[in-house]
Design a protein around this motif. Structure first.
Motif, mmCIF file in Angstrom:
data_model
loop_
_atom_site.group_PDB
_atom_site.id
_atom_site.type_symbol
_atom_site.label_atom_id
_atom_site.label_comp_id
_atom_site.label_asym_id
_atom_site.label_seq_id
_atom_site.Cartn_x
_atom_site.Cartn_y
_atom_site.Cartn_z
ATOM 1 N N ASP A 570 0.832 -1.200 0.000
ATOM 2 C CA ASP A 570 0.000 0.000 0.000
ATOM 3 C C ASP A 570 0.870 1.254 0.000
ATOM 4 O OD1 ASP A 570 -2.048 -1.869 0.317
ATOM 5 O OD2 ASP A 570 -2.075 -1.623 2.501
ATOM 6 N N LEU A 571 1.824 1.300 0.910
ATOM 7 C CA LEU A 571 2.670 2.481 1.059
ATOM 8 C C LEU A 571 3.519 2.728 -0.178
ATOM 9 C CD1 LEU A 571 3.818 1.865 4.735
ATOM 10 C CD2 LEU A 571 2.154 3.561 3.943
ATOM 11 N N LEU A 572 3.897 1.654 -0.875
ATOM 12 C CA LEU A 572 4.723 1.800 -2.073
ATOM 13 C C LEU A 572 3.887 1.933 -3.341
ATOM 14 C CD1 LEU A 572 7.532 -0.752 -1.166
ATOM 15 C CD2 LEU A 572 7.617 1.749 -1.035
ATOM 16 N N GLY A 573 2.575 2.004 -3.196
ATOM 17 C CA GLY A 573 1.701 2.319 -4.318
ATOM 18 C C GLY A 573 1.458 1.201 -5.297
ATOM 19 N N VAL A 574 1.499 -0.068 -4.837
ATOM 20 C CA VAL A 574 1.243 -1.206 -5.731
ATOM 21 C C VAL A 574 -0.266 -1.385 -5.873
ATOM 22 C CG1 VAL A 574 1.567 -3.666 -6.114
ATOM 23 C CG2 VAL A 574 3.390 -2.324 -5.042
ATOM 24 N N ARG A 575 -0.774 -1.101 -7.048
ATOM 25 C CA ARG A 575 -2.232 -1.109 -7.235
ATOM 26 C C ARG A 575 -2.743 -2.383 -7.893
ATOM 27 N NH1 ARG A 575 -5.891 3.732 -9.961
ATOM 28 N NH2 ARG A 575 -7.929 2.810 -9.457
ATOM 29 N N PHE A 576 -1.930 -3.003 -8.767
ATOM 30 C CA PHE A 576 -2.412 -4.170 -9.508
ATOM 31 C C PHE A 576 -1.522 -5.374 -9.246
ATOM 32 C CE2 PHE A 576 -3.870 -0.560 -12.152
ATOM 33 C CZ PHE A 576 -5.239 -0.751 -11.988
ATOM 34 N N ASN A 604 -5.656 -3.461 -5.880
ATOM 35 C CA ASN A 604 -5.453 -3.153 -4.469
ATOM 36 C C ASN A 604 -6.027 -1.767 -4.206
ATOM 37 O OD1 ASN A 604 -4.564 -2.799 -1.846
ATOM 38 N ND2 ASN A 604 -2.444 -2.365 -2.442
ATOM 39 N N THR A 605 -7.228 -1.720 -3.654
ATOM 40 C CA THR A 605 -7.900 -0.426 -3.452
ATOM 41 C C THR A 605 -7.266 0.393 -2.343
ATOM 42 O OG1 THR A 605 -9.494 -1.456 -1.924
ATOM 43 C CG2 THR A 605 -10.096 -1.378 -4.261
ATOM 44 N N ALA A 606 -6.366 -0.214 -1.560
ATOM 45 C CA ALA A 606 -5.695 0.518 -0.483
ATOM 46 C C ALA A 606 -4.365 1.109 -0.927
ATOM 47 C CB ALA A 606 -5.476 -0.404 0.719
ATOM 48 N N ALA A 607 -4.013 0.931 -2.213
ATOM 49 C CA ALA A 607 -2.735 1.460 -2.696
ATOM 50 C C ALA A 607 -2.704 2.973 -2.561
ATOM 51 C CB ALA A 607 -2.523 1.048 -4.148
#
Length: 765
Positions: A570-576, A604-607
Motif C-alpha cells: 500500500d505504502l509503495l503504491g502497488v495497485r495491480f 489493491n484499493t488501499a494502494a
C-alpha cells in the motif's frame, strides 16, 4: 587448396549453419519465446531501442523494482556497440533475434581466430568453431540476451590473450583490453570472471615446462609492461559500465555474497558434455543432463590431446579446462568445495550459479580437440613391422578404447540419439583407415565434415520458435487500460506463469504458456508496455527490495498483521497484482479476469498515491529495523533512514495529519519530479520511488537532503508554508565513467597509431 580458400569455405559453412538455425526468425514470422527471451531480453532490447529514439533514459527507471538504476545493472548492454547498433537500426523483435544470430557468428569467428593464432590448421580451427558455436550449452544461452552477448566475446578475449603472449607489444595489449572491455559492456560479469580464471589457470604450467621457462626469461619485461598497460586500458575502456556497476553491487542484496541456487550432479554434467539432448533445457525438465559441449565426437578427440607432444600453452589449456569443469560442477566437486569454503578464488561467492564456468571450459575443449585433430593429421604411416611391435601404442589404444567404452556404458540411456555413437564410430574407423593408408593429412577435413553432419542432424532444430503474434500487447493489459491509467500505477506479480521460462523450448503448450506469462506483466515484460512495476528479472535488486520479497508474499496472501493502508504494497503504491486465482486479501478486488488464460488481475484499493505526506515520522537506523516496523501494526507514520553522513531527525510521536500538507504534481518523469506543496504545518513529502545515490532534491531552488523512507522510497522534510519541491536524478558514476572511457579510447587509438607509424619508419629505413 590454399589456406585462404579453406578459410572462406569454413566461414561459408559457419554462416550457412547459423542462418539455417535462425531461418524461422528471418523469413517465417517467428521469434524466440522460450527461457528468458521475452521476459528479459526482448523487453531490455525494446527499452534500449526506444531510448535511442528519444525515450526514457536507462540511467534510472521507475518500471523495475519500484525504481532501479537499469544502466548500472549492465544486463541491457546499453553501452555495448553491437546492442546500440542493432537497437538503433532494427525494430525490437527483429533486432533481438538478429542480435543472437550475430553473437553466434562472432563467437564462432573468435574460436577460429584463436585456433589459428595457436597455429592450428584451417580445418581443425573450423572444427573448433562449429563445436563451440553449436555446443548445447552455448545454444541454450541464446535465450538470454545478456549471456549470449557476453559469450560472443569470450573466444576473442582468449584470442587476444594468445596474440599478446606471442608478441607482447602495445597493439596486442590494446586489443586484449578492448576484447575484455566488450565483455563488461555486454553485461554478464560472471563470464568475465570465468574467462579471467581460465586465462590465469592456463598460465600455470609455464614454470614447470622448459619452453615455458625460456618464454618467460626471454619476454618477462615486455610481458609485465604490456600486461600493466592492458589492465589499465581495460579499466578505462569499461569504466562507463564498471563504475555504475560497482556502485550498485555495494547497495544490492549481493553486497555480502549470495548462495548457490543450482547444484549439478556429475552424471548430468557428463551426459551434457557427451550428448545433445532432444530437448534443450537447464532446469525442471531435464536435470539429468546439463547442456555442455553436447558431442561425443568432440569430447573423444579432446581426450586424445595428452597422447601428443604439446607446448606449455597447450598444456595450459588442458589444465584450465579441468579446473573450470570442477568449478562448473559446483558443490558436487570436492575441489570446488575446498575452493568455495576457503574463499580461495576471489569473487566466487558473488554468483548464484556455476554454469558459466562450464561454458568457458567449452572453449578449451574445442581447442584441445583441434590440437588432437592436427596431431592425428600429422601421424606418419607406420611400417607393418613397427605397427605390430609398438606395444606402447597398442596399450594406449586399448586403455583409450576401454575408458571410453566405460564412459559410454554408464552415461548412455534410451533417450540419447544414436547419431552420436554412429558419428564417433565413423570418425574412429575412418581415421584408422587414413592413417594406415598414409593419408592422415585428410583427417582434419574428415573431422570437420563429420561434425558438420552431426550439427545438421542434431542441433539445427533444438529450439522451437513461436509466432510473433504472441508478442503483442496482452489482452489483460488492454482491458485494464480501458478502465485505469495503468502508466501511473504499479504492478506486482503473484502468478507462477513466469516459471514457464524454466521449461524446454519444445515442451507441449509452450506458446500458450508464454502468452499467459506475458498476460501477467511479470519479470521485465512490463518494460515493453511502459507500466511501472515492483517486479524485475535482474541480478542486483537493491537490498531493501530483496528484503521485501517475503513481506509482499504475505501481504498478497492476506497473512500480514498490518491492515489496508499500512502494508508495504500500500505504502509503495502497488495497485495491480497478477495472480493464478482470485486473491482475498483485505482491500483486493477483481480488476480483470482472462478466462481463456485463467489469469487474474487484482486491484489493491488501499494502494497509496505516488506522493504521500506525513506529519508523524520515526527514524530508523537500518533496513532491517525498517523491515520489522513495516510488518508491525502501528499508527500511520513515515519511517526515515539516514544515508551515510546524514543526521536523523528526532522521533515525532504526534498523530499523523495527512491533510495538513497538500501536494500538486507539476511534472512526472522517471528522473525528474516537480510538485507544489502547501503545508499548514511542518512534515514530510514521501515519493514512492526507491532512493539511490544520484538523487537530489531542491526546495524553492535550494538543495535539501533526501532521506531513505519506507525502506524503498525517498522523502524530504517540508517546513510550513508554500514551496516548490523538485527531485532530480543524475548519476556521477556514469558521468565520470563515460569521460574516462572516452579518454581511454583516445589514448588507446593514439598508442596504436604511434606504434604503426614507428613500424612504418623502421621499414622505410
Amino acid at each position: 587448396m590454399t589456406n585462404n580458400k579453406k578459410s572462406l569455405l569454413v566461414f561459408f559453412v559457419l554462416l550457412l549453419f547459423t542462418l539455417a538455425f535462425w531461418w524461422p526468425t528471418l523469413i517465417g514470422g517467428k521469434s524466440l519465446i522460450h527461457g528468458d527471451s521475452i521476459i528479459h531480453g526482448l523487453p531490455l532490447f525494446d527499452f534500449h531501442s526506444r531510448f535511442l529514439h528519444g525515450g526514457d533514459t536507462p540511467l534510472w527507471t521507475d518500471k523495475v523494482y519500484g525504481g532501479h538504476p537499469l544502466f548500472a545493472e549492465g544486463q541491457g548492454g546499453f553501452a555495448n556497440p553491437l546492442n546500440i547498433l542493432l537497437a538503433w537500426l532494427l525494430p525490437p523483435v527483429i533486432g533481438a533475434n538478429i542480435f543472437h544470430l550475430a553473437c553466434m557468428l562472432i563467437a564462432a569467428s573468435g574460436v577460429f581466430v584463436l585456433c589459428r593464432i595457436l597455429e592450428r590448421s584451417v580445418w581443425s580451427a573450423g572444427f573448433a568453431a562449429l563445436a563451440l558455436a553449436f555446443s548445447t550449452a552455448w545454444l541454450l544461452e541464446q535465450n538470454n540476451l545478456t549471456i549470449s552477448g557476453t559469450l560472443a566475446w569470450v573466444p576473442w578475449a582468449l584470442a587476444a590473450t594468445e596474440a599478446w603472449l606471442k608478441k607482447p607489444v602495445v597493439k596486442h595489449a590494446v586489443l586484449l583490453a578492448m576484447a575484455a572491455a566488450m565483455m563488461i559492456l555486454a553485461g554478464y560479469p560472471q563470464l568475465v570472471h570465468a574467462t579471467v580464471l581460465y586465462a590465469v589457470f592456463s598460465l600455470l604450467p609455464m614454470p614447470f615446462c622448459a619452453d615455458g621457462k625460456n618464454f618467460w626469461q626471454a619476454r618477462r619485461r615486455q610481458l609485465m609492461a604490456t600486461a600493466m598497460l592492458a589492465a589499465l586500458l581495460f579499466l578505462g575502456l569499461s569504466a562507463v559500465q564498471l563504475l555504475p556497476l560497482l556502485e550498485l553491487v555495494s547497495l544490492s542484496h549481493r553486497s555480502a555474497g549470495v548462495g548457490l541456487y543450482f547444484e549439478f550432479l556429475p552424471m548430468a554434467i557428463l551426459r551434457g558434455l557427451l550428448y545433445a539432448p532432444d530437448q534443450l533445457a537447464l532446469a525442471r525438465d531435464k536435470l539429468d543432463q546439463i547442456p555442455g559441449v553436447g558431442s561425443l565426437l568432440v569430447c573423444m578427440l579432446a581426450s586424445m590431446f595428452p597422447l601428443f607432444r604439446s607446448s606449455w600453452r597447450a598444456k595450459g589449456y588442458l589444465l584450465a579446462v579441468l579446473i573450470l569443469i570442477q568449478l562448473g560442477a559446483g558443490k558436487t566437486s570436492p575441489l570446488f568445495r575446498i575452493v568455495y569454503d576457503w574463499h580461495l578464488v576471489p569473487g566466487l561467492h558473488f554468483f548464484r550459479t556455476t554454469q558459466s564456468y562450464l561454458e568457458v571450459a567449452g572453449v578449451g575443449i574445442a581447442v584441445l580437440a583441434a590440437f588432437a585433430i592436427d596431431g592425428l593429421g600429422s601421424y606418419a604411416r607406420p611400417a607393418a613391422a613397427t605397427w605390430r611391435r609398438n606395444r606402447r601404442a597398442w596399450v594406449l589404444a586399448a586403455i583409450f578404447a576401454a575408458a571410453w567404452s566405460i564412459l559410454i556404458a554408464i552415461s548412455f540411456d534410451r533417450t540419447i540419439q544414436w547419431q552420436h555413437l554412429a558419428i564417433a564410430a565413423a570418425a574412429s574407423i575412418a581415421s584408422l583407415i587414413l592413417i594406415a593408408g598414409g593419408k592422415a593429412g585428410r583427417i582434419p577435413l574428415l573431422m570437420f565434415l563429420l561434425l558438420a553432419l552431426e550439427c545438421f542432424a542434431l542441433r539445427l532444430h533444438l529450439i522451437h520458435f513461436g509466432d510473433i503474434s504472441l508478442l503483442q500487447r496482452p489482452a489483460t493489459l488492454a482491458a485494464l487500460a480501458q478502465r485505469y491509467p495503468i502508466q501511473d500505477t504499479k504492478f506486482i506479480n503473484h502468478s507462477l506463469a513466469v516459471s514457464y521460462a524454466l521449461r524446454n523450448s519444445h515442451v507441449a503448450g509452450l506458446d500458450g504458456n508464454a502468452e499467459r506469462a506475458l498476460s501477467s506483466n511479470a519479470a521485465l515484460s512490463n518494460l515493453r508496455w511502459d507500466t511501472p512495476s515492483e517486479d524485475g528479472a535482474l541480478a542486483l535488486p537493491l537490498r531493501g527490495r530483496a528484503l521485501l520479497i517475503p513481506v509482499f508474499e504475505d501481504e498478497m496472501e492476506g497473512r500480514a498483521k498490518t491492515g489496508p493502508g499500512q502494508r508495504a504494497i500500500d505504502l509503495l503504491g502497488v495497485r495491480f497484482i497478477s495472480a493464478d486465482r482470485q486473491l482475498t486479501a483485505p482491500g483486493f478486488q477483481v480488476a480483470v479476469h482472462d478466462e481463456r488464460l485463467n489469469m487474474w488481475i487484482m486491484e489493491n484499493t488501499a494502494a497509496q498515491p505516488l506522493f504521500q505526506t506525513f506529519t508523524r515520522y520515526r527514524p530508523v537506523h537500518s533496513d532491517d529495523e525498517a523491515l520489522q516496523l513495516l510488518q508491525t501494526p502501528r499508527q500511520p507514520e513515515l519511517l526515515i533512514e539516514a544515508a551515510e553522513g546524514q543526521a536523523l531527525p528526532p522521533f515525532s510521536n504526534a498523530g499523523n495529519k495527512p491533510d495538513a500538507i497538500h501536494v500538486k504534481v507539476l511534472a512526472k518523469q522517471p528522473t525528474f519530479y516537480a510538485v507544489d506543496v502547501d503545508a499548514s504545518e511542518a512534515g514530510w513529502l514521501f515519493l514512492a520511488d526507491a532512493n539511490y545515490p544520484g538523487w537530489r532534491a531542491a526546495m524553492d531552488g535550494q538543495a535539501t537532503p533526501v532521506f531513505n523512507a519506507q525502506l524503498l522510497g525517498k522523502a524530504v522534510a517540508i517546513p510550513a508554508g508554500r514551496h516548490k519541491v523538485e527531485f532530480r536524478f543524475s548519476s556521477p558514476t556514469f558521468r565520470y565513467g563515460l569521460w574516462l572511457s572516452l579518454l581511454t579510447l583516445l589514448i588507446a587509438a593514439g598508442l596504436v597509431v604511434r606504434q604503426f607509424l614507428a613500424q612504418r619508419r623502421s621499414q622505410d629505413k
